[in-house]
Design an enzyme around this catalytic site. Structure first.
Site, PDB file in Angstrom:
ATOM      1  N   GLU A  82      20.590 -48.990  27.295  1.00  0.00           N
ATOM      2  CA  GLU A  82      20.442 -50.187  26.473  1.00  0.00           C
ATOM      3  C   GLU A  82      19.140 -50.130  25.670  1.00  0.00           C
ATOM      4  O   GLU A  82      18.087 -49.791  26.195  1.00  0.00           O
ATOM      5  CB  GLU A  82      20.435 -51.413  27.391  1.00  0.00           C
ATOM      6  CG  GLU A  82      20.247 -52.738  26.695  1.00  0.00           C
ATOM      7  CD  GLU A  82      20.168 -53.901  27.678  1.00  0.00           C
ATOM      8  OE1 GLU A  82      20.238 -55.056  27.233  1.00  0.00           O
ATOM      9  OE2 GLU A  82      20.038 -53.638  28.900  1.00  0.00           O
ATOM     10  N   LYS A  87      27.440 -56.778  22.770  1.00  0.00           N
ATOM     11  CA  LYS A  87      27.437 -57.419  24.079  1.00  0.00           C
ATOM     12  C   LYS A  87      28.042 -58.814  23.991  1.00  0.00           C
ATOM     13  O   LYS A  87      27.665 -59.628  23.140  1.00  0.00           O
ATOM     14  CB  LYS A  87      26.010 -57.495  24.631  1.00  0.00           C
ATOM     15  CG  LYS A  87      25.942 -57.955  26.076  1.00  0.00           C
ATOM     16  CD  LYS A  87      24.526 -57.892  26.612  1.00  0.00           C
ATOM     17  CE  LYS A  87      24.481 -58.258  28.090  1.00  0.00           C
ATOM     18  NZ  LYS A  87      23.103 -58.210  28.641  1.00  0.00           N
ATOM     19  N   CYS A 118      24.427 -53.759  30.557  1.00  0.00           N
ATOM     20  CA  CYS A 118      23.647 -54.376  31.621  1.00  0.00           C
ATOM     21  C   CYS A 118      24.522 -55.199  32.555  1.00  0.00           C
ATOM     22  O   CYS A 118      25.500 -54.707  33.084  1.00  0.00           O
ATOM     23  CB  CYS A 118      22.494 -55.169  31.026  1.00  0.00           C
ATOM     24  SG  CYS A 118      21.131 -55.434  32.200  1.00  0.00           S
TER      25      CYS A 118
END
Length: 521
Positions: free
Chosen positions: A280, A341, A391
């Site tokens: 990330e 995301k 994540c």
């Protein structure tokens, strides 16, 4: 029980639950044994305290104490994020962590109080109701108000017999089974001691004990192949990158940013495996803010390499907004693949209403992103389809399941890119690895994790960690990955109905218990 014991039991049980779910005791004590018995013991102790309660309010209070302790001890890494890297004063950071734990524990207090009020006279039915009510509390914690299901009880059973149920019921379903077993043990002991249940029955406890033991023993008697739902889709080689850049340097223009740009570009361009993955925000700047010529050199080089490359980078502008994104360069494809995301982190990636004052107390860069859509397409590489996510999105299996609505185009592997440097080198990294292992079991797919400081790992479809880098320093992990075709039962039903089947089970049990109690009154 005397008052001090009544007060101590939920606290002790909560500590045991945290030890079973969230603490890497097998590393600290070096005995290498699974910790699932601690979680079951904690649930049995909680069951005993609820059985000994004299009112629904007292049962609710004990369940709240238990859960506040276990969640507060599980979320310790939030203090590091808010204080060490967010700049929040230590007392306020500690208060915020425990207030969050106490607020989330209200769900479980309601479950404890409802169970005491509605517990059927039968031991088995009482244990079943408890397991389902506890599961509903975990579902509420994990899905309402953006959801924060970190440290759910099911994660304690990755290396235990209840892992058998992961491809069927998922982690929340395992939590229900564990709750049933814990209460069954508690009620069996109650029966042996000659005491009564809240419903007034003095049970023998034999049926409850046998049922609990059957759930623990039966999975061990079945061949491992019986519960394998996916099949070999071919093997590919992968390189996972871990930059090892400390969080307090990661976005510093004079240190972390140049280090990241140089190191990740060199590793991405020199990789020789079929796939290379960087974490990330491996490239920590927007493309338009990169040094002159950097993006052209990187993109041209990756297109000419002949292998797939995936890395995290922020995208967007001040007019359209920003996204926390992952882009992929795939062999033979001119168009760059992209993932934005979807499930953003409260306070870190979006600001909840009425909480901007709290965010302003912390110093977290790029704290308000646009949200990507659910069910974004997999990244396609020769012979494989990669479900990329960022994540803590791997905490939400029901959202990953939206990638499986079309079995013909379902992912063959999961790829998670993370930066857990916000949370130090302790519990969060261990817990996040457990979360990824559970997703592997639920979907029957391998998981590749590329992170900034750990845990960078290759996880097999069986949930076993095949290879892993040490926490902290920079490193390169190479290995073989077996992609998998096919869908587990969990993937099939969550792809179409999300977690509603579990909610329905709990609501039916609750309605049945309420009707039964009314007729018996």
């Amino acid at each position: 029980m005397r008052f001090p014991v009544q007060l101590a039991m939920p606290i002790v049980a909560g500590l045991l639950h945290a030890a079973g779910v969230a603490w890497p005791l097998h590393w600290m004590l070096d005995y290498g044994q699974p910790q699932w018995p601690l979680q079951l013991l904690s649930m049995a102790l909680l069951g005993g305290t609820l059985l000994g309660a004299s009112s629904a309010g007292q049962a609710a209070l004990r369940a709240w104490m238990f859960t506040t302790v276990y969640l507060g001890c599980t979320f310790g890494w939030l203090f590091t994020a808010m204080h060490t890297y967010g700049g929040l004063p230590a007392p306020l950071a500690a208060l915020a962590e425990w207030l969050l734990a106490g607020a989330l524990a209200i769900y479980f207090a309601l479950a404890g109080g409802l169970w005491w009020r509605l517990a059927p006279r039968g031991v088995l039915s009482g244990a079943l109701l408890f397991g389902l009510l506890w599961m509903m509390a975990e579902l509420a914690r994990g899905t309402w108000l953006t959801g924060f299901g970190w440290g759910a009880g099911g994660y304690a059973h990755l290396d235990g017999p209840l892992a058998f149920f992961a491809p069927w019921l998922g982690s929340y379903g395992i939590g229900a089974v564990a709750g049933f077993i814990g209460m069954a043990f508690a009620q069996a002991l109650l029966g042996a001691m000659g005491r009564r249940t809240p419903g007034g029955l003095r049970p023998s406890g034999t049926a409850a004990l046998l049922s609990a033991l059957a759930l623990l023993i039966a999975p061990q008697l079945l061949p491992a192949t019986w519960n394998q739902w996916t099949r070999d889709a071919g093997t590919f080689s992968a390189t996972l990158l871990q930059g090892g850049i400390a969080q307090d340097e990661k976005f510093e223009q004079s240190s972390g940013v140049p280090q990241a740009l140089q190191w990740y570009a060199a590793q991405l361009l020199s990789a020789s495996t079929d796939l290379v993955v960087a974490p990330e925000t491996a490239v920590p700047l927007l493309p338009q803010d990169l040094p002159e010529g950097y993006w052209d050199r990187l993109s041209t080089g990756l297109r000419s390499q002949g292998h797939a490359a995936i890395f995290g980078i922020p995208l967007g502008d001040s007019q359209q907004g920003y996204t926390n994104s992952v882009i992929g360069f795939m062999p033979g494809q001119a168009q760059i693949q992209r993932y934005d995301k979807h499930h953003l982190v409260p306070f870190g990636e979006f600001i909840p209403p009425l909480f901007r004052w709290f965010t302003n107390l912390m110093h977290i860069p790029l704290g308000d992103f646009n949200r990507g859509s659910l069910g974004q397409a997999s990244f396609a590489m020769p012979g494989q389809r990669l479900a990329v996510h960022i994540c803590y999105e791997d905490l939400f299996g029901e959202e990953l399941a939206t990638r499986f609505t079309d079995p013909a185009n379902a992912p063959t592997a999961l790829v998670n890119v993370s930066n857990l440097a916000w949370f130090g080198d302790g519990l969060a990294i261990y817990q996040h690895l457990s979360i990824a292992r559970m997703r592997a079991l639920e979907f029957g797919l391998p998981v590749l994790r590329a992170t900034n400081t750990g845990a960078t790992a290759i996880i097999a479809h069986t949930g076993v960690v095949q290879a892993q880098l040490p926490y902290g320093p920079a490193g390169v992990l190479q290995g073989k990955v077996q992609g998998r075709l096919g869908l587990t039962p969990f993937a099939r039903w969550t792809a179409h109905w999300g977690l509603w089947p579990l909610w329905l089970m709990g609501l039916v049990a609750l309605a049945w218990a309420a009707i039964a109690r009314r007729h018996s009154a």
